[in-house]
Design an enzyme around this catalytic site. Structure first.
Site, short mmCIF file in Angstrom:
data_model
loop_
_atom_site.label_atom_id
_atom_site.label_comp_id
_atom_site.label_asym_id
_atom_site.label_seq_id
_atom_site.Cartn_x
_atom_site.Cartn_y
_atom_site.Cartn_z
N ARG A 1 0.86 -1.19 0.00
CA ARG A 1 0.00 0.00 0.00
C ARG A 1 0.89 1.23 0.00
NH1 ARG A 1 -3.61 -2.49 -1.51
NH2 ARG A 1 -5.64 -2.89 -0.55
N HIS B 1 -1.10 0.65 -9.47
CA HIS B 1 -1.78 -0.20 -8.49
C HIS B 1 -2.50 -1.37 -9.20
CE1 HIS B 1 -3.99 -0.36 -4.36
NE2 HIS B 1 -3.93 -1.57 -4.92
P1 NDP Z 1 -2.10 -11.48 4.57
O1 NDP Z 1 -2.99 -10.95 5.65
O2 NDP Z 1 -2.27 -12.90 4.16
O3 NDP Z 1 -0.57 -11.28 4.99
C1 NDP Z 1 -0.11 -10.17 5.67
C2 NDP Z 1 1.29 -10.46 6.15
O4 NDP Z 1 1.85 -9.29 6.74
C3 NDP Z 1 1.34 -11.56 7.21
O5 NDP Z 1 2.47 -12.37 7.04
C4 NDP Z 1 1.47 -10.76 8.50
O6 NDP Z 1 2.12 -11.46 9.56
C5 NDP Z 1 2.34 -9.62 8.04
N1 NDP Z 1 2.24 -8.47 8.93
C6 NDP Z 1 1.14 -7.75 9.26
N2 NDP Z 1 1.45 -6.78 10.14
C7 NDP Z 1 2.78 -6.91 10.38
C8 NDP Z 1 3.69 -6.20 11.19
N3 NDP Z 1 3.30 -5.17 11.96
N4 NDP Z 1 4.97 -6.60 11.20
C9 NDP Z 1 5.37 -7.65 10.44
N5 NDP Z 1 4.55 -8.36 9.63
C10 NDP Z 1 3.27 -7.99 9.60
O7 NDP Z 1 -2.29 -10.51 3.33
P2 NDP Z 1 -2.06 -10.82 1.78
O8 NDP Z 1 -0.77 -11.51 1.62
O9 NDP Z 1 -3.26 -11.45 1.20
O10 NDP Z 1 -1.99 -9.32 1.20
C11 NDP Z 1 -1.01 -8.42 1.66
C12 NDP Z 1 -1.31 -7.01 1.18
O11 NDP Z 1 -1.05 -6.90 -0.21
C13 NDP Z 1 -2.76 -6.55 1.31
O12 NDP Z 1 -3.06 -6.16 2.62
C14 NDP Z 1 -2.80 -5.39 0.33
O13 NDP Z 1 -2.46 -4.19 1.00
C15 NDP Z 1 -1.72 -5.73 -0.69
N6 NDP Z 1 -2.28 -6.01 -2.01
C16 NDP Z 1 -1.89 -5.20 -3.05
C17 NDP Z 1 -2.35 -5.44 -4.32
C18 NDP Z 1 -1.87 -4.65 -5.47
O14 NDP Z 1 -2.40 -4.80 -6.58
N7 NDP Z 1 -0.87 -3.79 -5.29
C19 NDP Z 1 -3.29 -6.54 -4.59
C20 NDP Z 1 -3.61 -7.34 -3.44
C21 NDP Z 1 -3.12 -7.06 -2.19
P3 NDP Z 1 1.48 -12.80 10.17
O15 NDP Z 1 1.72 -13.86 9.11
O16 NDP Z 1 2.28 -13.04 11.37
O17 NDP Z 1 0.04 -12.53 10.39
C1 OXD Z 2 -6.18 -5.48 -3.04
C2 OXD Z 2 -5.74 -4.49 -4.03
O1 OXD Z 2 -6.04 -5.23 -1.84
O2 OXD Z 2 -6.14 -4.62 -5.22
O3 OXD Z 2 -6.68 -6.54 -3.44
O4 OXD Z 2 -5.00 -3.58 -3.70
#
Ligand code: NDP
Ligand code: OXD
Length: 314
Positions: free
Chosen positions: A229, A277
């Site tokens: 993000r 994005h």
């Molecule tokens: P998940 O919830 O599956 O994974 C999030 C990961 O981040 C987990 O491993 C979590 O740790 C870790 N995390 C969260 N907070 C912290 C912290 N404070 N310190 C360290 N690690 C942390 O999400 P997804 O993998 O499905 O998606 C990740 C992000 O990708 C979404 O939230 C979105 O913002 C972004 N995204 C962007 C897109 C784009 O087109 N650019 C498309 C889709 C998503 P833990 O495993 O311990 O819970």
């Molecule tokens: C998502 C994105 O969060 O598209 O799926 O950013």
């Protein structure tokens, strides 16, 4: 008839509406702002819904984010106390894996240099370091981070992952929690950020973090790839780090302000790849089925999958 409300802004909503109408048999599908009788709405499927809308639906049973991230949804201060589920789907995961592999390779294969050479019609081989000499660090080892990490490992990179809670993943070195962040960064030549935007992660990609990345790597300096993000990054710090050599390159798919303003220096920065994005765009053709399956599970009395933990904000 139970109704599903679609509240979508920032994306073209019509394709979502058509797909929901095709698959949500026996249910009325309404597209905000044509909300109609609020009491008849059981489910809301949203992307950047207007603040307060969900709280105005008295019989709402569950909320579905149409993307993987939920920061757009949780920023609404008046959310009703019903489960919120997010999208986890092979289509989205494959798209993100492709983006991450592509951009890691663009930096490893020095594509900025070859593009500059092409403009000069210069035939030069810049001889790149092989993947097994490069250490990629994936920050955020959730659904998307783990899939990307595995793909990079298959490509031969040395891969490590950083998450909030500890993990054991064969072939991937793992680090968890703030205390381990320094060690994780210090062994990373290419930092891939796939964190969610939460109170704990906002602004995490800042100058002192860039300074902590490996300085002795085979690329000649560290690279940042952010597809999480825009709110994770301090954009002035990225520019400063690129300009003083703390970072040698970046791929940015997300920005503090989207669409990226015309005046942004990122557009024509020679060390930056910019994408709009779309690292993993939500495709209604693939994802509506996923939401309908969730609704059907819920109505059979089964637990929803991929429910957001509001304590942590993801
Ligand atoms: P998940 O919830 O599956 O994974 C999030 C990961 O981040 C987990 O491993 C979590 O740790 C870790 N995390 C969260 N907070 C912290 C912290 N404070 N310190 C360290 N690690 C942390 O999400 P997804 O993998 O499905 O998606 C990740 C992000 O990708 C979404 O939230 C979105 O913002 C972004 N995204 C962007 C897109 C784009 O087109 N650019 C498309 C889709 C998503 P833990 O495993 O311990 O819970
Ligand atoms: C998502 C994105 O969060 O598209 O799926 O950013």
């Amino acid at each position: 008839m139970p109704a599903i409300l679609l509240a979508i802004s920032g994306w073209e909503p019509e394709a979502w509406r058509e797909r929901f109408v095709a698959l949500a048999k026996g249910r009325e599908v309404r597209l905000w702002p044509a909300t109609g009788d609020a009491a008849a709405i059981d489910y809301a499927c949203v992307w950047k819904q207007p603040a307060g809308l969900l709280a105005s639906l008295p019989n709402l049973k569950a909320i579905f984010s149409l993307g993987a991230g939920v920061d757009h949804l949780l920023s609404d201060a008046a959310l009703p106390d019903v489960p919120i589920a997010r999208i986890v789907d092979a289509d989205l995961t494959t798209r993100m894996t492709g983006y991450v592999a592509l951009h890691v390779l663009l930096h490893q294969r020095k594509m900025k240099l070859y593009e500059a050479d092409r403009r000069e019609r210069a035939w030069r081989d810049h001889f790149e370091a092989p993947p097994d000499q490069l250490r990629v660090g994936v920050m955020g080892m959730g659904v998307l981070g783990q899939a990307a990490a595995q793909a990079l490992r298959q490509l031969g990179f040395q891969v490590a992952g950083f998450s909030r809670s500890p993990k054991e993943i064969p072939g991937i070195e793992t680090f968890a929690g703030e205390a381990a962040m320094g060690a994780f960064l210090g062994r990373s030549d290419i930092l891939v950020c796939l964190l969610p935007l939460t109170a704990a992660t906002r602004g995490i990609l800042r100058y002192d973090l860039f300074r902590s990345l490996a300085q002795d790597g085979a690329l000649g300096g560290p690279v940042l790839i952010n597809a999480g993000r825009g709110g994770l990054q301090v954009e002035a710090d990225i520019l400063r780090a690129l300009d003083d050599g703390t970072l040698i390159g970046a791929s940015l798919d997300v920005f503090l302000q989207e669409p990226l303003p015309q005046a942004s220096p990122f557009w024509d920065h020679p060390k930056v790849f910019v994408t709009p994005h779309n690292a993993a765009s939500s495709d209604p053709k693939a994802l509506v089925k996923n939401v309908i399956n969730q609704i059907e599970r819920f109505e059979q009395g089964l637990a929803l999958e991929h429910v957001v933990d509001r304590r942590f904000g993801y």
